[in-house]
Design a protein around this motif. Structure first.
Motif, PDB file in Angstrom:
ATOM      1  N   CYS A  41      65.069  18.863 113.727  1.00 38.22           N
ATOM      2  CA  CYS A  41      65.448  17.474 114.015  1.00 38.22           C
ATOM      3  C   CYS A  41      66.602  17.515 115.003  1.00 38.22           C
ATOM      4  O   CYS A  41      67.158  18.581 115.281  1.00 38.22           O
ATOM      5  N   CYS A  42      66.990  16.323 115.525  1.00 35.06           N
ATOM      6  CA  CYS A  42      67.975  16.322 116.616  1.00 35.06           C
ATOM      7  C   CYS A  42      69.415  16.433 116.130  1.00 35.06           C
ATOM      8  O   CYS A  42      70.301  16.822 116.881  1.00 35.06           O
ATOM      9  N   ARG A  43      69.664  16.064 114.880  1.00 33.10           N
ATOM     10  CA  ARG A  43      70.995  16.095 114.264  1.00 33.10           C
ATOM     11  C   ARG A  43      71.946  15.015 114.779  1.00 33.10           C
ATOM     12  O   ARG A  43      73.087  14.954 114.355  1.00 33.10           O
ATOM     13  N   GLN A  44      71.508  14.177 115.716  1.00 33.86           N
ATOM     14  CA  GLN A  44      72.420  13.207 116.320  1.00 33.86           C
ATOM     15  C   GLN A  44      72.046  11.758 116.079  1.00 33.86           C
ATOM     16  O   GLN A  44      72.888  10.876 116.220  1.00 33.86           O
ATOM     17  N   CYS A  45      70.810  11.484 115.752  1.00 38.76           N
ATOM     18  CA  CYS A  45      70.365  10.086 115.632  1.00 38.76           C
ATOM     19  C   CYS A  45      70.800   9.526 114.267  1.00 38.76           C
ATOM     20  O   CYS A  45      71.269  10.264 113.392  1.00 38.76           O
ATOM     21  N   HIS A  46      70.579   8.239 114.096  1.00 41.36           N
ATOM     22  CA  HIS A  46      70.962   7.612 112.823  1.00 41.36           C
ATOM     23  C   HIS A  46      70.238   8.254 111.626  1.00 41.36           C
ATOM     24  O   HIS A  46      70.892   8.609 110.635  1.00 41.36           O
ATOM     25  N   PRO A  47      68.899   8.423 111.681  1.00 40.01           N
ATOM     26  CA  PRO A  47      68.265   9.088 110.532  1.00 40.01           C
ATOM     27  C   PRO A  47      68.868  10.462 110.244  1.00 40.01           C
ATOM     28  O   PRO A  47      69.124  10.801 109.079  1.00 40.01           O
ATOM     29  N   CYS A  48      69.116  11.252 111.284  1.00 41.39           N
ATOM     30  CA  CYS A  48      69.686  12.585 111.049  1.00 41.39           C
ATOM     31  C   CYS A  48      71.067  12.506 110.416  1.00 41.39           C
ATOM     32  O   CYS A  48      71.392  13.260 109.498  1.00 41.39           O
ATOM     33  N   LYS A  49      71.879  11.565 110.904  1.00 43.88           N
ATOM     34  CA  LYS A  49      73.257  11.489 110.402  1.00 43.88           C
ATOM     35  C   LYS A  49      73.344  10.870 109.014  1.00 43.88           C
ATOM     36  O   LYS A  49      74.390  10.940 108.378  1.00 43.88           O
TER      37      LYS A  49
ATOM     38  N   TYR B 200      62.848  11.105 109.327  1.00 44.42           N
ATOM     39  CA  TYR B 200      62.553   9.963 110.197  1.00 44.42           C
ATOM     40  C   TYR B 200      63.144  10.116 111.595  1.00 44.42           C
ATOM     41  O   TYR B 200      63.155   9.165 112.377  1.00 44.42           O
ATOM     42  N   CYS B 201      63.652  11.294 111.919  1.00 48.62           N
ATOM     43  CA  CYS B 201      64.189  11.558 113.264  1.00 48.62           C
ATOM     44  C   CYS B 201      63.057  11.459 114.288  1.00 48.62           C
ATOM     45  O   CYS B 201      61.998  12.063 114.116  1.00 48.62           O
ATOM     46  N   PRO B 202      63.259  10.717 115.381  1.00 49.80           N
ATOM     47  CA  PRO B 202      62.192  10.639 116.398  1.00 49.80           C
ATOM     48  C   PRO B 202      61.898  11.992 117.040  1.00 49.80           C
ATOM     49  O   PRO B 202      60.834  12.163 117.642  1.00 49.80           O
ATOM     50  N   LYS B 203      62.843  12.936 116.918  1.00 49.95           N
ATOM     51  CA  LYS B 203      62.601  14.267 117.500  1.00 49.95           C
ATOM     52  C   LYS B 203      62.336  15.317 116.421  1.00 49.95           C
ATOM     53  O   LYS B 203      62.548  16.513 116.657  1.00 49.95           O
TER      54      LYS B 203
HETATM   55 ZN   LIG Z   1      67.503  12.952 114.802  1.00 47.36          ZN
END
Ligand SMILES: [Zn+2]
Ligand SMILES: NC(=O)C1=CN([C@@H]2O[C@H](COP(=O)(O)OP(=O)(O)OC[C@H]3O[C@@H](n4cnc5c(N)ncnc54)[C@H](OP(=O)(O)O)[C@@H]3O)[C@@H](O)[C@H]2O)C=CC1
Ligand SMILES: O=C/C=C/c1ccc(O)c(O)c1
Ligand SMILES: [Zn+2]
Length: 361
Positions: free
Chosen positions: A101-109, A115-118
């Protein structure tokens, strides 16, 4: 080998689908070097989820081949990268559907990384460098430690496998939709891999559980063995009518197109129909079915790593186990066919380490 990872790529032997026929056969491929944040895992067991059929047979039109399915993976840590502190060689660990996952988006945080788009799927996907991901019907995997969970001491590894998808898939929405309190009345539509974990988890939460099944065949086992409080055959119009308005939620696990209205009708005020099945055709309902009762239809996608850990701990604490049929890899194609024709009680788990992955049963 302990910390201080190997500098070499290694070969894994998996069982891959080559096309939409979905037939699996041996396939060798290279695993990436164990990076600083990686865990190299020898696969012991891997559950067979209906999603593996959807993906292997290209039901959603997005499949890439060769594809090694499998996302209910339990294995033994062979090696960890230099920055990994949570795991060591010899630990028994699990991996589910998501491995990046990207670790930066709202779902990740917010610990909703599924639910991360990446997000990166454990198979039928690619890592950011373009290398394909391959799943757990394989001798080994290399996985970012963020997506690895410890299997509780004392839990049998083959028993743990279905908890990593089927289990957390039910646990997550019950928690997120405030449906985990004791005393609720729940329905489980479709008594398969996800459904049987639904019955067991909801019972362990103290719910009154009704199984809603396509026929009467599973009535005895649902009530006598899995502990369901009630059973409805969806074809029994009188019984369905008598149960109208009685449930707080229905977990809908049907993997094929089906009408929603019979199950919306079972819900009482503020009831929720939680759709789990992966269905590539539009589902429909008449809006008054929602409005007259302030009902909602919701979706939910597996669960977070944190929720997978909670699911494992909850099951250990409450003594919840999965009901499985353990098979060798040489039987995997028969198992997939049997799963597709609704002939498994209730999850197949492949004994990967105990199989000859080069071909023979
Ligand atoms: Zn993410
Ligand atoms: N949302 C998510 O995150 C997840 C989604 N899934 C999806 O959930 C679905 C269920 O997965 P899983 O439990 O592994 O599947 P199973 O095949 O094990 O169980 C599905 C059950 O649904 C019923 N069923 C099957 N076919 C039909 C049909 N044509 N019409 C009506 N009922 C049917 C059967 O129950 P009965 O005999 O009682 O009628 C069957 O046992 C799949 O689509 C899978 O991809 C899975 C995991 C996670
Ligand atoms: O088994 C878990 C996967 C669920 C899933 C949910 C949604 C979707 O589009 C899929 O391809 C799989
Ligand atoms: Zn699954």
């Amino acid at each position: 080998m302990a910390s201080g990872a190997t500098q070499t790529e290694r070969t894994a032997v998996g069982w891959a689908a080559r096309d939409a026929a979905g037939h699996l056969s041996p396939f060798s491929y290279t695993l990436r070097k164990t990076g600083p944040e990686d865990v190299a895992i020898k696969v012991l067991y891997c559950g067979i989820c209906h999603t593996d059929i959807h993906q292997a047979k290209n039901h959603l039109g997005m499949s890439r081949y060769p594809m090694v399915p499998g996302h209910e993976v339990v294995g033994e840590v062979e090696e960890v990268g230099a920055e990994v502190t949570k795991f060591r060689a010899g630990d028994v660990v699990g991996v589910g559907l998501i491995v990046g996952c990207c670790r930066q988006c709202h779902p990740c945080k917010s610990s909703n990384e599924q639910y991360c788009p990446k997000k990166v799927w454990s198979y039928n996907d690619v890592y950011p460098d373009g290398k394909p991901t391959q799943g757990g019907f394989s001798s080994a995997m290399v996985v970012d430690h963020k997506f690895v969970v410890k299997i509780p001491v004392g839990m049998a590894p083959e028993q743990a496998a279905p908890l990593l998808c089927a289990g957390v898939t039910v646990y997550s929405p019950l928690k997120r939709f405030n449906l985990a309190a004791p005393g609720l009345r729940g329905g489980v539509l479709g008594l398969g891999g996800v459904g049987h974990m639904g019955v067991k988890l909801a019972k362990a939460m103290g719910h009154h559980v009704t199984v809603i099944s396509s026929s009467d065949k599973k009535r005895g086992e649902a009530v006598d063995h899995l502990g369901a409080d009630a059973f409805l055959a969806s074809s029994d119009a009188a019984a369905m009518a008598a149960a109208a308005g009685t449930l707080d939620y229905v977990i809908d696990t049907v993997p094929a197109h089906h009408p929603l209205e019979p199950y919306l009708a079972l819900l009482g005020l503020d009831g929720k129909l939680i759709v789990m099945g992966v269905i590539g055709q539009p589902l429909s309902f008449l809006s008054p079915m929602l409005m007259l009762g302030r009902k909602s239809i919701a979706g939910s996608f597996v669960g977070s790593v944190e929720e997978a850990e909670e699911t494992l701990a909850f099951c250990k604490d409450k003594g919840v186990t999965s009901q499985i049929e353990v098979v060798k890899m040489g039987y995997v194609n028969e198992a997939l066919e049997r799963l597709e024709r609704n002939d498994v009680r209730y999850r197949f788990v492949v004994d990967v380490a105990g199989s000859n992955l080069d071909g023979a049963a």
